[in-house]
Design an enzyme around this catalytic site. Structure first.
Site, PDB file in Angstrom:
ATOM      1  CG  ASP A 154     -47.746  -0.815 -66.138  1.00 49.52           C
ATOM      2  OD1 ASP A 154     -47.760  -0.744 -64.894  1.00 49.52           O
ATOM      3  OD2 ASP A 154     -48.739  -0.625 -66.841  1.00 49.52           O
ATOM      4  CB  THR A 210     -54.067  -3.274 -63.664  1.00 49.81           C
ATOM      5  OG1 THR A 210     -53.697  -2.537 -64.814  1.00 49.81           O
ATOM      6  CG2 THR A 210     -52.926  -3.263 -62.679  1.00 49.81           C
ATOM      7  CB  THR A 211     -56.853  -3.969 -68.250  1.00 45.91           C
ATOM      8  OG1 THR A 211     -56.244  -2.685 -68.098  1.00 45.91           O
ATOM      9  CG2 THR A 211     -58.169  -3.805 -68.963  1.00 45.91           C
ATOM     10  CG  ASP A 230     -52.107   1.668 -65.736  1.00 45.47           C
ATOM     11  OD1 ASP A 230     -52.819   1.416 -64.757  1.00 45.47           O
ATOM     12  OD2 ASP A 230     -50.952   1.230 -65.859  1.00 45.47           O
TER      13      ASP A 230
END
Length: 554
Positions: free
Chosen positions: A392, A93-94, A60
């Site tokens: 998520d 988020t990545t 994550d």
């Protein structure tokens, strides 16, 4: 004579000009490279060691960057991006870090030739056009259709560690979010994941034993296990925010007792006060009393005598969840209790022992607006990762409930946006054309990284994809993250939520613009002292003293 101008020596460090911009771009690229391999279903995991010696194993993006200890201020602001993305939409988020890093990387080529303000203007224009393309290819769906919701949540968390457990996490996420969703009018629904969904991790058992409880589970036992019931069907619940014990003085109260009888009188007053408190509660015939504060032994005696179970010292957040689940109202003073404040919506109160600990369940609620997700698993590390994936998944489900629109996953959206911007760049005149074209190329970083992580030939795959997207018709063609093959995302059911993509684009480009406009890094940190030396004050000069080099005394 001029007014004295203060000059601080030894206390300011300053870097400026293009040197700073290059350093910022390098720092941003370094942060992006850390999480680059964690994109997609074939992603690698990172093992992080924290200062206390604990370990975190995850892919994550936000969880990884949160643990990093970085010195460069630009790198720190990049980490803030993933936190913003996580708080706003909970996914992507990545992607946002990789995209922002790429936006800065492509600006490297002309940072000396074109003024940063012009680059930012071109980037903002590219962002507007990218959002317009997103709106065009977005596909509205029915958020009530569980099959579609399940497919979407699965495709969004297919890149995570728990993707291997099939529908399990997606099912839990959809059950939890639909439970706590509340209508806010005009066909809109609001889902408060943070406050009304509690994830309780209990090591032991199998992951398949995890479930969503239609109610609340808390890590508490009744106050007097031998005297109070541990199982009550259809309980009447009273929630308090006040202590059921003798009121202490506001500050350290001293009482001077002159006669021996005064002492017994004082004790009697205490007992009468507590009895009065309990009687005010007992006249509503509750089965369960829960308070956030203390509960004295005498109050326990009165309550247990009337067959009432009690739980004390509950967290405020847990009390709020119980109120939402069983329809009770939290009362601040027992003498203000009303019949309508008693919660009657719960079907069962039960205390169970799991492992070494006791858990109180208030479940089978009629219309719960709060719930608990019970996660079981082999180890703490596994449960922590499952919880991150579940958060998520719940965020994705919430985004769909709030804005039921889909865009293609597997890098197809970015390729479509990139192709549209490349076409449009030919109509842009002047110096803004170059940064605009560069922004169009930067969007290809996502599919390129996906291809790299799949282990396929990146150049061939990207060329084939660009060819398919060149005419702007095949908006749903992307990379299957598992096999690396070029496929139609609609057939494979690989989707992304519209909110996640739009937020990622906005955050990445706006952050890149902000970092590009920095031309000075000034730090007011003093030089390190030799150990044991007295702290020196910064030297101060005035214009009048500058010639004679007179220094103000310490």
């Amino acid at each position: 004579m001029h007014a004295p101008v203060l000059v601080l020596k030894d206390s300011l460090k300053r870097e400026s000009g293009s040197k700073v911009r290059y350093a910022i771009i390098q720092a941003a690229k370094a942060v992006a490279d850390v999480v680059r391999t964690t994109l997609g279903p074939r992603s690698m995991l990172k093992m992080l060691l924290d200062a206390q010696g604990g370990i975190v194993v995850t892919n994550d993006g936000n969880a990884i960057l949160r643990e990093l200890d970085l010195a460069h201020p630009a790198a720190k602001s990049m980490i803030e991006l993933s936190r913003t993305q996580d708080e706003e939409v909970g996914d992507g988020t990545t992607s946002v870090i990789i995209l922002a890093g790429e936006m800065l990387h492509v600006a490297d080529a002309f940072i000396d030739k074109i003024h940063p303000t012009v680059i930012c203007r071109a980037y903002n224009k590219a962002l507007e056009d990218a959002i317009a393309v997103l709106d065009k290819i977005a596909m509205p769906i029915d958020a009530q259709d569980r099959g579609i919701m399940l497919g979407l949540v699965k495709s969004c968390i297919g890149t995570k560690f728990t993707g291997q457990f099939g529908d399990l996490i997606a099912d839990l996420a959809i059950d939890a979010t639909t439970t706590v969703g509340v209508e806010i009018g005009q066909g809109l629904r609001d889902v408060d994941i943070k406050n009304y969904i509690k994830v309780e991790k209990v090591p032991g058992g199998q992951l398949e034993d995890s479930r969503v409880l239609k109610g609340v589970m808390i890590n508490k036992d009744v106050v007097a296990p031998g005297k109070m019931r541990r199982r009550i069907v259809n309980p009447h619940i009273i929630l308090l925010d006040s202590p059921l014990e003798y009121k202490k003085g506001e500050n350290q109260t001293n009482a001077e007792l002159l006669k021996e009888e005064d002492w017994s009188l004082l004790l009697k007053m205490e007992e009468e006060y507590i009895e009065e408190l309990c009687m005010q509660i007992l006249k509503f015939k509750p089965d369960l009393v829960i308070t956030e504060k203390g509960l004295s032994d005498l109050a326990t005696h009165y309550l247990s005598k009337h067959g009432v179970s009690a739980i004390r010292r509950l967290r405020k957040t847990d009390n709020n969840r119980i109120a939402k689940a069983c329809g009770a109202v939290i009362v601040n003073r027992p003498d203000e209790l009303q019949e309508s404040d008693v919660g009657t919506g719960a079907g069962l109160f039960e205390v169970k022992k799991i492992g070494d600990e006791y858990f109180a369940y208030i479940v089978d609620c009629k219309e719960p607006k709060a719930c608990t997700v019970l996660l079981r698993g082999a180890s703490k590390d596994l449960l922590n990762e499952v919880e991150r994936n579940l958060q998520d998944a719940m965020s994705v489900a919430r985004n769909i409930i709030k804005n039921p629109k889909l865009v293609p996953g597997g890098g197809a959206t970015e390729l479509t946006v990139s192709a549209a911007l490349k076409q449009k760049s030919s109509s842009i005149e002047g110096i803004e054309k170059w940064p605009y074209e560069a922004a169009a190329l930067a969007f290809e970083a996502i599919p390129r990284t996906l291809a790299q992580n799949c282990g396929v030939n990146v150049i061939r795959t990207m060329t084939a994809l660009q060819g398919k997207h060149a005419n702007g018709e095949n908006a749903w063609i992307g990379i299957d993250g598992n096999t690396g093959s070029i496929t139609d995302m609609k057939e494979r059911k690989i989707w992304d939520a519209y909110n996640v993509k739009a937020q990622a684009f906005k955050t990445a480009i706006e952050a890149a613009c902000m970092l590009l406009r920095i031309d000075d890094i000034v730090s007011g940190i003093k030089k390190k002292q030799a150990p044991g030396a007295a702290p020196s004050k910064p030297k101060v000069e005035t214009e009048a003293d500058a010639d004679s080099e007179q220094i103000l005394p310490d």
